[in-house]
Design an enzyme around this catalytic site. Sequence first.
Site, PDB file in Angstrom:
ATOM      1  N   ASP A   1       0.841  -1.191   0.000  1.00 16.32           N
ATOM      2  CA  ASP A   1       0.000   0.000   0.000  1.00 16.32           C
ATOM      3  C   ASP A   1       0.881   1.248   0.000  1.00 16.32           C
ATOM      4  O   ASP A   1       1.978   1.233   0.563  1.00 16.32           O
ATOM      5  CB  ASP A   1      -0.884  -0.028   1.264  1.00 16.32           C
ATOM      6  CG  ASP A   1      -2.098   0.869   1.129  1.00 16.32           C
ATOM      7  OD1 ASP A   1      -2.269   1.484   0.061  1.00 16.32           O
ATOM      8  OD2 ASP A   1      -2.873   0.952   2.100  1.00 16.32           O
TER       9      ASP A   1
ATOM     10  N   HIS B   1       2.891   3.331  -9.076  1.00 15.90           N
ATOM     11  CA  HIS B   1       2.645   1.911  -9.329  1.00 15.90           C
ATOM     12  C   HIS B   1       3.848   1.268 -10.030  1.00 15.90           C
ATOM     13  O   HIS B   1       4.208   0.128  -9.762  1.00 15.90           O
ATOM     14  CB  HIS B   1       1.378   1.719 -10.174  1.00 15.90           C
ATOM     15  CG  HIS B   1       0.127   2.152  -9.459  1.00 15.90           C
ATOM     16  ND1 HIS B   1      -0.115   1.825  -8.150  1.00 15.90           N
ATOM     17  CD2 HIS B   1      -0.933   2.887  -9.860  1.00 15.90           C
ATOM     18  CE1 HIS B   1      -1.279   2.346  -7.783  1.00 15.90           C
ATOM     19  NE2 HIS B   1      -1.790   2.999  -8.792  1.00 15.90           N
TER      20      HIS B   1
ATOM     21  N   LEU C   1      10.661 -21.072  -4.586  1.00 16.74           N
ATOM     22  CA  LEU C   1       9.682 -20.183  -3.953  1.00 16.74           C
ATOM     23  C   LEU C   1       8.452 -20.162  -4.854  1.00 16.74           C
ATOM     24  O   LEU C   1       8.579 -20.252  -6.072  1.00 16.74           O
ATOM     25  CB  LEU C   1      10.261 -18.754  -3.879  1.00 16.74           C
ATOM     26  CG  LEU C   1       9.305 -17.672  -3.373  1.00 16.74           C
ATOM     27  CD1 LEU C   1       9.260 -17.688  -1.837  1.00 16.74           C
ATOM     28  CD2 LEU C   1       9.748 -16.267  -3.831  1.00 16.74           C
TER      29      LEU C   1
HETATM   30  C1  FPP Z   1      -1.626   0.451  -3.406  1.00 17.86           C
HETATM   31  O1  FPP Z   1      -1.227   1.764  -3.698  1.00 17.86           O
HETATM   32  C2  FPP Z   1      -1.261  -0.449  -4.395  1.00 17.86           C
HETATM   33  C3  FPP Z   1      -2.047  -1.211  -5.206  1.00 17.86           C
HETATM   34  C4  FPP Z   1      -3.159  -0.798  -6.060  1.00 17.86           C
HETATM   35  C5  FPP Z   1      -1.687  -2.624  -5.292  1.00 17.86           C
HETATM   36  C6  FPP Z   1      -0.268  -2.912  -5.623  1.00 17.86           C
HETATM   37  C7  FPP Z   1       0.117  -2.565  -7.013  1.00 17.86           C
HETATM   38  C8  FPP Z   1       1.393  -2.492  -7.397  1.00 17.86           C
HETATM   39  C9  FPP Z   1       2.547  -2.784  -6.497  1.00 17.86           C
HETATM   40  C10 FPP Z   1       1.737  -2.060  -8.789  1.00 17.86           C
HETATM   41  C11 FPP Z   1       1.589  -3.014  -9.877  1.00 17.86           C
HETATM   42  C12 FPP Z   1       1.514  -4.436  -9.600  1.00 17.86           C
HETATM   43  C13 FPP Z   1       1.945  -5.379 -10.451  1.00 17.86           C
HETATM   44  C14 FPP Z   1       1.815  -6.810 -10.095  1.00 17.86           C
HETATM   45  C15 FPP Z   1       2.587  -5.048 -11.706  1.00 17.86           C
HETATM   46  P1  FPP Z   1      -2.336   2.870  -3.644  1.00 17.86           P
HETATM   47  O2  FPP Z   1      -2.588   3.348  -5.032  1.00 17.86           O
HETATM   48  O3  FPP Z   1      -3.544   2.356  -2.921  1.00 17.86           O
HETATM   49  O4  FPP Z   1      -1.609   3.965  -2.794  1.00 17.86           O
HETATM   50  P2  FPP Z   1      -2.306   5.104  -1.931  1.00 17.86           P
HETATM   51  O5  FPP Z   1      -3.063   4.393  -0.835  1.00 17.86           O
HETATM   52  O6  FPP Z   1      -1.140   5.882  -1.434  1.00 17.86           O
HETATM   53  O7  FPP Z   1      -3.188   5.865  -2.862  1.00 17.86           O
END
Ligand code: FPP
Length: 229
Positions: free
Chosen positions: A14, A31, A126
Amino acid sequence: MSKNTIKHLAIIMDGNGRWATKQGLKRTQGHEAGAEMIRDITTYCAANPNIQTATFYAFSTENWKRPKLEVEFLMKLLDRYLQKELETYLSNNIRFLVIGEIDIFSASLRERIKLTEELTKNNTNLTQILALNYGGRAEIVGAVNKLIREGKQMISEADISTTLQTPYSDIDLLIRTSGEERISNFLLWQLSYSELYFTPTLWPDFTSKELAEIITNFEQRTRRFGGVK
Ligand code: FPP
């Protein structure tokens, strides 16, 4: 006192958006940085002899509520990520698996997922699991419905554990980054006796050094599983 051993690590990644905003970047760049971090943490896990499975929450059933362009970007990023990471999976003997309802994804993305699963299916060092369009309650309901279709009259805990999409394995340690202290419908069944660790670090700033420190903290905790120790 013997130390806890970590076999299954789960991570709620997150804070990509906040990380990007903080440095004047677009959320999508957050991301991108987050995807890089998945690789770093996965290779770290592959080098740890105890960790057998690392499960990452990459897209929840609730993430469809995000702006259409951001969702589209995440889908494209996932496709690019898998294309690029095949080399990492093969050279580190990592098996790749997906949990979640991916029928809704484009045919080409589903193909990419299936191909990556197929090409890595015999890897043993893994298992990296990506939870995509995943919801913990939906996973449990899916398992129960499958058991009903199979004609089960009475359902045991073991029945559910072995019918869930996630290969049977309780989570030892769940980490959530970015300071939020919630489970957000992730692996509800498998988290029953997990140790939880919440760190304020935003996901793109997370490092294998911090993971190593968290694992040391986990190893020293007393796990009673409801009993007395
Ligand atoms: C949370 O950040 C993240 C997500 C939406 C999930 C994780 C996604 C990634 C690590 C990127 C891409 C994944 C892959 C597998 C290529 P947020 O947008 O909720 O952050 P915020 O809470 O600060 O807005």
